[in-house]
Design an enzyme around this catalytic site. Structure first.
Site, PDB file in Angstrom:
ATOM      1  N   ASN A  13       0.835  -1.223   0.000  1.00 21.18           N
ATOM      2  CA  ASN A  13       0.000   0.000   0.000  1.00 21.18           C
ATOM      3  C   ASN A  13       0.857   1.255   0.000  1.00 21.18           C
ATOM      4  OD1 ASN A  13      -2.292  -1.601   0.428  1.00 21.18           O
ATOM      5  ND2 ASN A  13      -2.235  -1.315   2.648  1.00 21.18           N
ATOM      6  N   ASP A  15       0.915   4.620   1.958  1.00 19.58           N
ATOM      7  CA  ASP A  15       0.328   5.196   3.173  1.00 19.58           C
ATOM      8  C   ASP A  15       0.237   6.723   3.038  1.00 19.58           C
ATOM      9  OD1 ASP A  15       0.259   2.657   4.136  1.00 19.58           O
ATOM     10  OD2 ASP A  15       1.823   2.915   5.656  1.00 19.58           O
ATOM     11  N   LYS A  42       0.798  -4.070   5.025  1.00 14.66           N
ATOM     12  CA  LYS A  42       1.333  -5.027   6.003  1.00 14.66           C
ATOM     13  C   LYS A  42       2.306  -6.008   5.366  1.00 14.66           C
ATOM     14  CE  LYS A  42      -2.626  -4.696   9.014  1.00 14.66           C
ATOM     15  NZ  LYS A  42      -2.025  -3.637   9.827  1.00 14.66           N
ATOM     16  N   ASN A  45       5.557  -4.143   4.460  1.00 10.97           N
ATOM     17  CA  ASN A  45       6.280  -3.749   5.681  1.00 10.97           C
ATOM     18  C   ASN A  45       6.995  -4.950   6.306  1.00 10.97           C
ATOM     19  OD1 ASN A  45       5.164  -1.217   5.390  1.00 10.97           O
ATOM     20  ND2 ASN A  45       3.585  -1.503   6.951  1.00 10.97           N
ATOM     21  N   GLU A 141      -4.797  -8.664   4.411  1.00  8.48           N
ATOM     22  CA  GLU A 141      -5.170  -7.544   3.532  1.00  8.48           C
ATOM     23  C   GLU A 141      -5.264  -7.987   2.077  1.00  8.48           C
ATOM     24  OE1 GLU A 141      -3.791  -3.590   6.020  1.00  8.48           O
ATOM     25  OE2 GLU A 141      -2.413  -4.341   4.498  1.00  8.48           O
ATOM     26  N   THR A 240       2.926   3.164  13.681  1.00 12.29           N
ATOM     27  CA  THR A 240       2.438   2.458  12.495  1.00 12.29           C
ATOM     28  C   THR A 240       3.496   1.439  12.052  1.00 12.29           C
ATOM     29  OG1 THR A 240       1.413   4.533  11.818  1.00 12.29           O
ATOM     30  CG2 THR A 240       1.497   2.775  10.160  1.00 12.29           C
ATOM     31  N   ASP A 244       4.227  -5.013  12.207  1.00 16.84           N
ATOM     32  CA  ASP A 244       4.846  -5.560  10.994  1.00 16.84           C
ATOM     33  C   ASP A 244       6.345  -5.780  11.216  1.00 16.84           C
ATOM     34  OD1 ASP A 244       2.378  -5.378   9.765  1.00 16.84           O
ATOM     35  OD2 ASP A 244       2.782  -3.357   9.017  1.00 16.84           O
ATOM     36  N   SER A 274      11.647   0.345  15.706  1.00 17.21           N
ATOM     37  CA  SER A 274      10.909   0.813  14.520  1.00 17.21           C
ATOM     38  C   SER A 274       9.978   1.999  14.805  1.00 17.21           C
ATOM     39  CB  SER A 274      10.106  -0.337  13.907  1.00 17.21           C
ATOM     40  OG  SER A 274       8.957  -0.588  14.680  1.00 17.21           O
ATOM     41  N   GLY A 279       6.616   6.822   9.870  1.00 17.41           N
ATOM     42  CA  GLY A 279       6.344   5.899   8.766  1.00 17.41           C
ATOM     43  C   GLY A 279       6.552   4.468   9.201  1.00 17.41           C
TER      44      GLY A 279
HETATM   45  O1  RIB Z   1       0.436  -2.264   9.707  1.00 13.54           O
HETATM   46  C1  RIB Z   1       0.570  -0.976   9.175  1.00 13.54           C
HETATM   47  C2  RIB Z   1       0.091  -0.969   7.763  1.00 13.54           C
HETATM   48  O2  RIB Z   1      -1.288  -1.234   7.755  1.00 13.54           O
HETATM   49  C3  RIB Z   1       0.245   0.355   7.075  1.00 13.54           C
HETATM   50  O3  RIB Z   1       1.479   0.495   6.427  1.00 13.54           O
HETATM   51  C4  RIB Z   1      -0.943   0.394   6.143  1.00 13.54           C
HETATM   52  O4  RIB Z   1      -0.612   0.312   4.798  1.00 13.54           O
HETATM   53  C5  RIB Z   1      -1.842  -0.752   6.568  1.00 13.54           C
HETATM   54  O5  RIB Z   1      -1.791  -1.773   5.679  1.00 13.54           O
END
Ligand code: RIB
Length: 300
Positions: A13, A15, A42, A45, A141, A240, A244, A274, A279
């Site tokens: 994704n 963000d 996810k 990441n 996802e 965030t 991950d 992290s 980000g």
């Molecule tokens: O876990 C964080 C992620 O969840 C973000 O980077 C976003 O894209 C969502 O998928």
């Protein structure tokens, strides 16, 4: 040294990150502080977290044929990740996540877009890649049926599977039975257990697979009972992607041959480091950085 081939099948994704002092109520407009467009998803990441630590990582996923899609693939390439298994699809735009940061907390809306093009048929095309992995990481996802197919293929070849059940949804018992590790956060674990339709014995087995992430409180894993692994005190900039980072690091450490407790301890440190940058991916450390952090008096 183990076989460190980590395969990630999951979301990629862009963000769209807005930071604000105040989250608007319905019908209200507020002025925010900053806006950034950052690589996320996810799946991506978790792949970046494992690659930074030194794993050989392949991502299987889809992006749209748009500028976000090309940028995100380029970002993964720069991390040394194998991206030839990522498809560009014409009929959908690249997945995005609209993220609001406020008071060290985040709220996220994900629009999956091209991530929904990761079909079971696409997963089938990559059977050999899955078979040659030391570890497969999955999240939720992409379509659930594709997650199930990937786990089934991994099982066929005795490849270990980490399922990060996020965003949480009701999951079939058959899937929960074949994965090796489940990494919900506390809320996800609650919902997972509440919707689980099985005997007490099956529920106990499920719990034993769980490594529950609890943010700044660390994780709980199960080995003849619950074991708490505390986290570290750090300056939090953005949480965030902390989960991950944990998942990618867990896959790396288990592939390296760490036992589960050591792997969780290592991954907790990675998750803590992290969150010190803005980000999902910017703060993910290299193995050297983790060792320095642990060796430099990082404390619980
Ligand atoms: O876990 C964080 C992620 O969840 C973000 O980077 C976003 O894209 C969502 O998928």
């Amino acid at each position: 040294m183990g076989n460190k081939k980590v395969t990630v099948i999951g979301s990629i994704n862009m963000d769209l990150v807005t930071s604000t002092h105040q989250i608007p109520k319905v019908g209200e407009t507020v002025l925010g502080n900053s806006f950034h467009t950052l690589s996320g998803g996810k799946g991506a990441n978790q792949a970046v977290a494992a690659a930074r630590l030194g794993a050989e990582v392949t991502v299987i996923g889809c992006v749209g044929e748009d500028s976000f899609g090309h940028t995100l693939i380029e970002n993964l390439k720069q991390q040394g990740i194998y991206t030839e298994n990522i498809e560009l699809v014409a009929h959908a735009s690249t997945g995005i996540a609209s993220i609001i940061l406020s008071d060290n907390e985040n709220s996220i809306i994900v629009v999956p877009g091209a991530n929904n093009a990761v079909t079971p048929e696409m997963v089938d095309k990559h059977e050999e890649t899955i078979a040659n992995s030391s570890m497969l990481i999955l999240q939720l996802e992409i379509p659930l049926e594709s997650v199930i197919r990937a786990a089934e293929i991994a099982k066929k070849y005795n490849v270990k599977v980490i399922l990060n059940p996020a965003p949480i949804q009701r999951l079939p018992k058959e899937l929960l039975e074949i994965v090796d590790y489940l990494t919900p956060n506390e809320l996800e674990q609650e919902l997972l257990f509440a919707s689980f339709n099985g005997t007490d014995e099956e529920l106990n087995k499920l719990e034993e697979k769980c490594i529950v992430t609890k943010g700044s409180k660390g994780v709980v894993m199960y080995k003849n009972g619950a074991i708490e692994i505390p986290s570290y005190q750090v300056e939090v900039v953005d949480t965030t992607g902390a989960g991950d980072s944990f998942n990618g690091a867990l896959a790396f450490a288990l592939s390296e041959g760490f036992d589960l407790t050591d792997a969780c301890q290592f991954a907790v440190a990675v998750g803590a480091i992290s969150v010190t940058k803005l980000g999902a991916q910017a703060g993910m450390p290299t193995r050297n950085e983790v060792e320095q952090f642990l060796g430099c008096g990082a404390y619980y």
